[in-house]
Scaffold this active site. Structure first.
Site, PDB file in Angstrom:
ATOM      1  N   HIS A 118      -3.847 -14.726   9.698  1.00 37.90           N
ATOM      2  CA  HIS A 118      -3.382 -12.915  10.535  1.00 37.90           C
ATOM      3  C   HIS A 118      -3.811 -12.147  10.278  1.00 37.90           C
ATOM      4  O   HIS A 118      -3.493 -11.126  10.693  1.00 37.90           O
ATOM      5  CB  HIS A 118      -2.496 -12.821   9.490  1.00 37.90           C
ATOM      6  CG  HIS A 118      -0.991 -14.118   9.357  1.00 37.90           C
ATOM      7  ND1 HIS A 118      -0.110 -14.584   9.882  1.00 37.90           N
ATOM      8  CD2 HIS A 118      -0.939 -14.752   8.045  1.00 37.90           C
ATOM      9  CE1 HIS A 118       0.808 -15.426   8.878  1.00 37.90           C
ATOM     10  NE2 HIS A 118      -0.036 -15.788   7.747  1.00 37.90           N
ATOM     11  N   ARG A 131      17.694  20.058  -0.535  1.00 40.27           N
ATOM     12  CA  ARG A 131      18.642  18.463  -0.072  1.00 40.27           C
ATOM     13  C   ARG A 131      19.892  17.667  -1.380  1.00 40.27           C
ATOM     14  O   ARG A 131      19.376  18.319  -2.853  1.00 40.27           O
ATOM     15  CB  ARG A 131      18.292  18.373   0.986  1.00 40.27           C
ATOM     16  CG  ARG A 131      17.498  17.909   1.863  1.00 40.27           C
ATOM     17  CD  ARG A 131      16.307  16.779   2.559  1.00 40.27           C
ATOM     18  NE  ARG A 131      17.114  16.067   2.601  1.00 40.27           N
ATOM     19  CZ  ARG A 131      17.061  14.957   3.260  1.00 40.27           C
ATOM     20  NH1 ARG A 131      15.280  14.720   2.417  1.00 40.27           N
ATOM     21  NH2 ARG A 131      17.395  13.298   3.201  1.00 40.27           N
ATOM     22  N   PRO A 137       0.710  -0.810   0.494  1.00 43.33           N
ATOM     23  CA  PRO A 137       0.011  -0.022  -0.318  1.00 43.33           C
ATOM     24  C   PRO A 137       0.985   1.047   0.144  1.00 43.33           C
ATOM     25  O   PRO A 137       1.288   1.078   1.295  1.00 43.33           O
ATOM     26  CB  PRO A 137      -0.425  -0.160   1.467  1.00 43.33           C
ATOM     27  CG  PRO A 137      -0.500  -1.160   1.462  1.00 43.33           C
ATOM     28  CD  PRO A 137       0.574  -2.148   1.399  1.00 43.33           C
ATOM     29  N   GLU A 138       0.293   2.296  -0.628  1.00 40.37           N
ATOM     30  CA  GLU A 138       0.675   3.454  -0.968  1.00 40.37           C
ATOM     31  C   GLU A 138      -0.267   4.248  -1.397  1.00 40.37           C
ATOM     32  O   GLU A 138      -1.134   3.515  -0.907  1.00 40.37           O
ATOM     33  CB  GLU A 138       1.908   3.954  -2.194  1.00 40.37           C
ATOM     34  CG  GLU A 138       3.144   2.797  -2.571  1.00 40.37           C
ATOM     35  CD  GLU A 138       4.237   2.266  -2.984  1.00 40.37           C
ATOM     36  OE1 GLU A 138       4.799   3.875  -4.452  1.00 40.37           O
ATOM     37  OE2 GLU A 138       5.123   1.773  -4.108  1.00 40.37           O
ATOM     38  N   ARG A 174       2.550  -9.510   7.544  1.00 43.98           N
ATOM     39  CA  ARG A 174       4.032  -9.250   7.788  1.00 43.98           C
ATOM     40  C   ARG A 174       4.448  -8.692   9.230  1.00 43.98           C
ATOM     41  O   ARG A 174       5.786  -8.560   9.767  1.00 43.98           O
ATOM     42  CB  ARG A 174       5.026  -8.933   7.378  1.00 43.98           C
ATOM     43  CG  ARG A 174       4.678  -9.098   5.520  1.00 43.98           C
ATOM     44  CD  ARG A 174       6.243 -10.490   5.704  1.00 43.98           C
ATOM     45  NE  ARG A 174       5.909 -11.220   5.196  1.00 43.98           N
ATOM     46  CZ  ARG A 174       5.637 -11.107   3.326  1.00 43.98           C
ATOM     47  NH1 ARG A 174       6.665 -10.075   2.803  1.00 43.98           N
ATOM     48  NH2 ARG A 174       6.234 -11.894   2.557  1.00 43.98           N
TER      49      ARG A 174
END
Length: 284
Positions: free
Chosen positions: A97, A155, A2-3, A116
DNA sequence: CTTACGGCCTGGGTGC
DNA sequence: TGCACCCAGGCCGTAA
């Protein structure tokens, strides 16, 4: 994984299911990804969902506590790599899970599944919510071109690292970073400070276009991502470079390469995205 | 100070 | 059928 577009898709699904609902009870499985499990069990039962928001890759469920409206709080959820949320009937089979269950007052159940457990869940008071969000970067869909440019040029780091750094921009992951850089024809190892105005404009446009298109297509399902209704996204069909090593660039026909940049596997076209001149310093 | 990099967490997928 | 290895996002410690 997921982004931003996947999290936005999940948020939209939850907006259709949660606001106005009261949480009746909480059941937890493994809790090592929850900052304060006791707070979840103490504060959530009886509370009512206000709105569901997204900032970067964070989902924010605004809650009104059961006793008086004065002390509102929020539930912050980060899906990590494999976090999934579904709202379903309680008799629906339990996915392996699955570690968080909320019984809702419409008879349905909110469930959080995370193979995870790289995801995170935390309860935040109204005050700490502000300071926490203060540390999170700009949402790339809310940033202006000037803000975006200032951030990139402030940066020396590589543009890929800058886009991935959640303290600067919040929400870009590996897929959308590589896709945006390809669209803007910018090599992932270019330094932020060296970017020209025209390049910054291209990249800003590319990021927004890619993210918006991905949201329209309900995100990318590269492994097992599904939204809160269990639906897969389809933006993976539009990927131009991600996981296309050795395939032809859709723009120029050169073969897509994979290299490690900013510690992440990075896909790019060696012809369209020209590498910066060798900036190897001193080593004699 | 800045940036780069390796390691850690976890477990499914891959390839031998 | 086994099993070592890779990889992912975020974070942290350490080095330059």
């Amino acid at each position: 994984m997921p982004e931003l577009p996947e999290v936005e898709t999940v948020a939209r699904g939850l907006r259709a299911a949660l606001p106005g609902r009261r949480i009746l009870s909480v059941r937890l499985g493994k809790t090592d990804f929850i900052e304060d499990p006791a707070a979840m069990e103490r504060d959530l039962p009886g509370s009512k969902v206000g709105s569901v928001r997204r900032h970067g890759k964070f989902l924010i469920v605004e809650l009104e506590s059961s006793n008086g409206s004065a002390d509102n709080f929020s539930l912050f959820i980060h899906l990590g790599m494999t976090g999934q949320i579904v709202v379903c009937p309680p008799e629906a089979p339990e996915a392996p899970h699955t570690h968080v269950f909320f019984a809702l007052d419409d008879g349905r159940e909110f469930r959080y599944t995370d193979v995870r457990r790289f995801g995170k869940m935390r309860i935040l008071s109204a005050e700490s919510r502000k300071s926490t969000l203060g540390k999170v970067g700009l949402d790339p869909l809310e940033a202006t071109l000037d803000e975006f440019s200032a951030l990139v040029r402030s940066r020396r780091a590589r543009i890929k690292a800058l886009l991935l750094d959640q303290h600067g921009l919040s929400g870009m992951g590996n897929i959308y970073t590589d896709e945006s850089l390809w669209r803007a024809r910018i090599h992932p190892t270019r330094l932020g400070v060296h970017m020209k105005d025209a390049e910054l404009r291209r990249l800003y446009r590319a990021v927004r276009d890619i993210l918006n298109q991905a949201i329209r297509m309900r995100g990318s399902s590269v492994s097992d991502y599904v939204d809160s209704e269990g639906r897969r996204g389809s933006f993976q069909q539009r990927h131009k470079v991600y996981q296309r090593k050795g395939k032809k660039c859709f723009r120029c026909g050169a073969l897509i390469r994979r290299a490690i940049v900013a510690g992440r596997s990075s896909y790019f076209c060696p012809r369209c995205q020209t590498a910066p001149r060798n900036r190897r310093r001193s080593s004699r």
